[in-house]
Design a protein around this motif. Sequence first.
Motif, PDB file in Angstrom:
ATOM      1  N   UNK A 154       0.834  -1.203   0.000  1.00  8.69           N
ATOM      2  CA  UNK A 154       0.000   0.000   0.000  1.00  8.69           C
ATOM      3  C   UNK A 154       0.863   1.244   0.000  1.00  8.69           C
ATOM      4  N   UNK A 155       2.126   1.084  -0.364  1.00  9.95           N
ATOM      5  CA  UNK A 155       3.045   2.220  -0.326  1.00  9.95           C
ATOM      6  C   UNK A 155       2.497   3.410  -1.103  1.00  9.95           C
ATOM      7  N   UNK A 156       1.946   3.097  -2.278  1.00 13.63           N
ATOM      8  CA  UNK A 156       1.489   4.180  -3.141  1.00 13.63           C
ATOM      9  C   UNK A 156       0.329   4.930  -2.494  1.00 13.63           C
ATOM     10  N   UNK A 215       0.521   8.711  -1.276  1.00 17.00           N
ATOM     11  CA  UNK A 215      -0.446   9.637  -1.875  1.00 17.00           C
ATOM     12  C   UNK A 215      -1.225  10.350  -0.793  1.00 17.00           C
ATOM     13  N   UNK A 216      -1.744   9.551   0.124  1.00 13.53           N
ATOM     14  CA  UNK A 216      -2.557  10.135   1.184  1.00 13.53           C
ATOM     15  C   UNK A 216      -1.712  11.083   2.014  1.00 13.53           C
ATOM     16  N   UNK A 276     -11.667  16.859   5.787  1.00  8.08           N
ATOM     17  CA  UNK A 276     -10.790  16.129   4.870  1.00  8.08           C
ATOM     18  C   UNK A 276      -9.542  15.646   5.598  1.00  8.08           C
ATOM     19  N   UNK A 277      -8.967  16.563   6.384  1.00  7.59           N
ATOM     20  CA  UNK A 277      -7.727  16.225   7.096  1.00  7.59           C
ATOM     21  C   UNK A 277      -7.985  15.071   8.051  1.00  7.59           C
ATOM     22  N   UNK A 278      -9.101  15.152   8.770  1.00  3.66           N
ATOM     23  CA  UNK A 278      -9.431  14.077   9.703  1.00  3.66           C
ATOM     24  C   UNK A 278      -9.480  12.727   8.965  1.00  3.66           C
ATOM     25  N   UNK A 279     -10.152  12.772   7.840  1.00  3.58           N
ATOM     26  CA  UNK A 279     -10.338  11.545   7.071  1.00  3.58           C
ATOM     27  C   UNK A 279      -8.981  10.974   6.647  1.00  3.58           C
ATOM     28  N   UNK A 280      -8.127  11.864   6.176  1.00  2.33           N
ATOM     29  CA  UNK A 280      -6.833  11.396   5.689  1.00  2.33           C
ATOM     30  C   UNK A 280      -5.968  10.905   6.838  1.00  2.33           C
ATOM     31  N   UNK A 281      -6.074  11.623   7.965  1.00  2.00           N
ATOM     32  CA  UNK A 281      -5.311  11.161   9.137  1.00  2.00           C
ATOM     33  C   UNK A 281      -5.784   9.777   9.554  1.00  2.00           C
ATOM     34  N   UNK A 282      -7.110   9.618   9.494  1.00  2.00           N
ATOM     35  CA  UNK A 282      -7.661   8.293   9.807  1.00  2.00           C
ATOM     36  C   UNK A 282      -7.078   7.231   8.891  1.00  2.00           C
ATOM     37  N   UNK A 283      -7.017   7.547   7.622  1.00  2.00           N
ATOM     38  CA  UNK A 283      -6.496   6.577   6.650  1.00  2.00           C
ATOM     39  C   UNK A 283      -5.051   6.223   6.974  1.00  2.00           C
ATOM     40  N   UNK A 284      -4.275   7.309   7.260  1.00  3.74           N
ATOM     41  CA  UNK A 284      -2.867   7.087   7.582  1.00  3.74           C
ATOM     42  C   UNK A 284      -2.747   6.208   8.821  1.00  3.74           C
ATOM     43  N   UNK A 285      -3.567   6.497   9.799  1.00  8.04           N
ATOM     44  CA  UNK A 285      -3.540   5.698  11.017  1.00  8.04           C
ATOM     45  C   UNK A 285      -3.877   4.240  10.701  1.00  8.04           C
ATOM     46  N   UNK A 286      -4.900   4.103   9.855  1.00  5.83           N
ATOM     47  CA  UNK A 286      -5.319   2.743   9.492  1.00  5.83           C
ATOM     48  C   UNK A 286      -4.169   1.995   8.816  1.00  5.83           C
ATOM     49  N   UNK A 287      -3.531   2.678   7.883  1.00  4.05           N
ATOM     50  CA  UNK A 287      -2.425   2.027   7.188  1.00  4.05           C
ATOM     51  C   UNK A 287      -1.316   1.669   8.157  1.00  4.05           C
ATOM     52  N   UNK A 288      -0.974   2.622   9.016  1.00  5.85           N
ATOM     53  CA  UNK A 288       0.104   2.360   9.962  1.00  5.85           C
ATOM     54  C   UNK A 288      -0.228   1.170  10.839  1.00  5.85           C
ATOM     55  N   UNK A 289      -1.503   1.140  11.270  1.00  5.39           N
ATOM     56  CA  UNK A 289      -1.951   0.039  12.105  1.00  5.39           C
ATOM     57  C   UNK A 289      -1.818  -1.277  11.353  1.00  5.39           C
ATOM     58  N   UNK A 290      -2.317  -1.275  10.128  1.00  8.08           N
ATOM     59  CA  UNK A 290      -2.297  -2.502   9.339  1.00  8.08           C
ATOM     60  C   UNK A 290      -0.874  -2.928   9.024  1.00  8.08           C
ATOM     61  N   UNK A 291      -0.030  -1.955   8.785  1.00  5.75           N
ATOM     62  CA  UNK A 291       1.342  -2.286   8.413  1.00  5.75           C
ATOM     63  C   UNK A 291       2.133  -2.732   9.623  1.00  5.75           C
ATOM     64  N   UNK A 292       1.884  -2.083  10.755  1.00  4.09           N
ATOM     65  CA  UNK A 292       2.695  -2.406  11.931  1.00  4.09           C
ATOM     66  C   UNK A 292       2.289  -3.751  12.503  1.00  4.09           C
ATOM     67  N   UNK A 293       1.042  -4.161  12.262  1.00  2.00           N
ATOM     68  CA  UNK A 293       0.613  -5.434  12.818  1.00  2.00           C
ATOM     69  C   UNK A 293      -0.011  -6.290  11.721  1.00  2.00           C
ATOM     70  N   UNK A 294       0.420  -7.515  11.669  1.00  2.00           N
ATOM     71  CA  UNK A 294      -0.179  -8.431  10.698  1.00  2.00           C
ATOM     72  C   UNK A 294      -1.377  -9.105  11.342  1.00  2.00           C
TER      73      UNK A 294
END
Lengths: 185, 881
Positions: free
Chosen positions: B418-420, B424-425, B466-484
């Motif tokens: 999900x790097x891209x 992007x986000x 918008x910012x909240x939404x994007x921060x949420x996405x970033x958090x989600x990605x970080x969460x998903x990436x940091x934990x399998x």
Amino acid sequence: MMEPDNTLVQRAQAGDRAAFELLVRRTSRLVYARLYVEVGDTHHAEDLLQETLLTAFRTLKQLQNPDKFRAWLLRIAQNVVIDAARRDGRKKRTPVLALHQSEPTTPEPSEILEREETKQQVLAILRTLPDEYRLPLVLRHIVGADYETIQTQMGLTNGALRGLLHRGMEHLRVAMHEALGEDYI
Amino acid sequence: MGDAMNDHEWLHENLDAYLAGGLDLDERVRAEAHLAACADCGHLHQNAKGLETYMANLFADARPDSALEDRVVARLRSAPVRRAGWLRFVAAAAAMIVVGLLGGIVQAVALEGGVPFLKLERSMTLRNHLTPLRTDAQTTFSRVGSTIGGKAKEVVIDEHAIKGADNKALDFDKDIQYGVNRIEDVSVPGALKPSEALGFQGGDKQAPPVNGPMQQGLGLAGGGGFGKPGKLTPPRSEVTKGFFNELNGRIDPHDLYNITVRPDSGKKQLGASYFYGVTPIFNIPPKKSDGRQVPKNQEAKDKEKEGLKNNLALGKKKGIQPEPEPDPGLKIIRTGEIEFQVESFDDAVARVVKLIGAVKGGFKLKEDSSKQTNGKTRGFVVVRMPPQFLDQFVLDLRRELAKMGADLRTQKIGSQDVTKQYTDTASELRAARAVEGRLIEIIKTGKGEVKDLIAAERELGTWRIKIEKMEGEIRYYNNQVSLSTLTIQLVEKEIEAASALVVNSTVQMRIETEDVSKARKAAEKAVADFKGRLIKSDEKQHAAGQIEAILHADIPPANKDAFKQALTKLGIVSASQAMQAQTTQGGSGRVLKLTPQVKDVRFEVTLMNIVNIMPKYSVTLDLATADVSANFVKLKDEILRLQGQVRTATKNEANPEKVTAQLSFNVPKEHKAALDKLLAEVGPVLKREASQATVTDVATDQKFGYAVNLYSVAVIAPRETVTMHIEVTDVDAIAAEMLAMARTSKGQASKVKSKIDPQGRRSAKLVMRVPLAASDALVKQFMAQGKIIDKDQTPNPQIPENELSTAHLVVELTGGDPIVPRDEGMSGYMRRSIYLGYTILVVIMTFVLTGLIVLVPCGFFAWVGYKIFGSSVFRCTPRRK
């Protein structure tokens, strides 16, 4: 500044088509003149010109000395004429001598006939002259080239051409006088 | 004056140049000045000009237009470019060689089914590559085996893999593909994923735990592996160091190696029970100096895997913190799904929880279970953990659950890059923050109108969302990436025992009896006597007087044999069949100890009177007889007298010469001998076919079946055919005599034909049918009549030889000398002439063809040669004068 012929030849030998085309532009009238004197027919001469240039293009690499490009080209033209004559002779089963236009089969007005005869006479005279005198004359009077064009086509300096033209004219005048008398004027 | 003189001479020389326009301005002025001054020169000038005009007029039509050069160049451009002579020669030679080779190959393929030299080359190349590899592998493994486990029990070089490589090696383009395939091939039996096989982490559910130096050995592949030969990571223990040095020293940087360590499931001993294999991944020929052959996308994946594996091996076993990701910017979500069939759901969950507890940063996210209708539980546990531990966790989990008797059903571990999306986000977020900051600034400074400020506020609101939404996405990605996330499906095994065992028996009997009705009554009584239950009792009479009764009854198992005994007394038991079927009820697995429940025995009895039953044995006879009709009647009468039963009787008298009759009948067993005697009297047997009713058919051996075909003797084919060609003096007389001879021998003539041929020769053809016994004598007599030209005697072995056998005599008679001798007269001349003409024609044709065969190719090559060289060599080079 015009690029000298010999460098153009070298470039063409290396495969530069544009250089060769430039050379063609500088020599085609000369070759044409040469061929016309031999065959006495415009279209035929132009066809042979084409053939000569094509042959030259294909065998350009065989040319050892780029300075002798014109002489070489004229030699090719000579061979082309001989080949063509042989070919025509074979085709028509007529002797090689029938180089020139075959006589018209339909009766023509006598004036045209006479004119044609004169033309052949002049050409015959021209053919007796040495190449170096003949070509400027042909270029001048038959091809209708101006002085500068003759200079380019012959690859000569102004002075050199003057001499050739003068001596050539002397020869021609004498020969024409002998052959046609005073009535050509 | 001298100047004028000079001018005069100068003009003489330059007059033509002047006329042609070859003088520059000064010279022109000078020339014109002199021309005006000197009358002589003026005259000359007029003359020159006149000549010029004359010539111009004369050759007006010869002057090329100004476009001559353009035209010439254009035509030159469109002219085909022909290569230099020598180049064309080389091209022609190459083409010839190619054509020749092609022809050779075609011939080789056609004649030998393959291209021999090509095959040789291929196998040689491969062998050269294989031999050192094989010896390397052998020595390496015996040494490594001795280091680890004391001694290597066996060193197996995977010949199959090498052969596989053999097949594929020629296909250079597929080398890379092949390498990847091999990785999949070597995965450990028992469903280890290729990704694990790549990591060389031995670990099958049946295998002992891999630990100690072994584990180190496995770790080595983290940096080695395929795609990067010669770049193995430094070894982490003494044992693997040895292994490593061995490998490092022997790895050809041009070859790719795939190193597998495979647990041998059959042996439980640690150390000595491992299977090592080096599978060379062929790379012929070496393409690049660095030996990298892996396609780009594959390379990227490898990098990722290697990185993870390095981390895992270090983090888990050495107890130190995992190294940072090789590329911190890379965002990869790793998820997995694994399904087990377990004995007990709760125990398995407990084990999973225990295992995840041991993983640093791992936790159980969710547990879900439901009871199924069969009383068993199925559900799933979702655990999460840092991605670098995922692979090890899966291996541990499998090993632990395998100990509990769980079966692995499916396993799926995937990763999503999900790097891209992430970057992007992130950049959108940065931009949005900038906008936000700008808006805040606008509001703070408070410049502008109120409505602008309100608009800015509104705008700020939407940007914050918008910012909240994007921060949420970033958090989600970080969460998903940091934990399998690993979803473990657990299904309890079903109870598969059966609940009941039922035994059903059926007895089918067929009884032949004289009085069916009486027998049926007796059987019904027997059913009642043996406490059975009568289910069905039918009786019916067929059109031919046969009576059939069907009786079904259920009899208690205890009385089964007694009832059967009672039935046998009713008549002859012609068929008896007993079946016992045992069926289990409920469940689908093993049958536990169950007492079979024996049901009543079902009896299905068929009672028949004997007429109804077909004979067990029957015979089909073809009889030849002199008088078909009389014998037909005689047989019929006799059958009835012998209490036989005639089924069909037909007589065919369509051709009075060839009467045939068919009789189909049964006779009781005791009268068979009498009937056979009668049949023998009727006539010789041409054909006999005995048949027996199939076992399943209802049949009796109390009677015997016959199908008799009676043939007139005339119908029977001759036993022997004799063809004779005899030359006689008087054809007609001798033909008549021969026919008379045949008649006295009880023969008959079937065809007599005579003719006279164009040469005036008589001939005749006689076809006769005579008794076989008389045939030899007749043939001898016939042969005595003239000169035998040829004789042919053909026996027909399919026809039996008996007193009714006949012989067929075909006699061709030809008269003596014809009127015109055979080889004289016009026809002989003509024949000879035609033959001579034909011979000459053939000879000439042969010469012409031979000439053509020689000349056509020669001519062709000469023509080709002229085409190739002729135009260029002979015409292009200018002739020297």
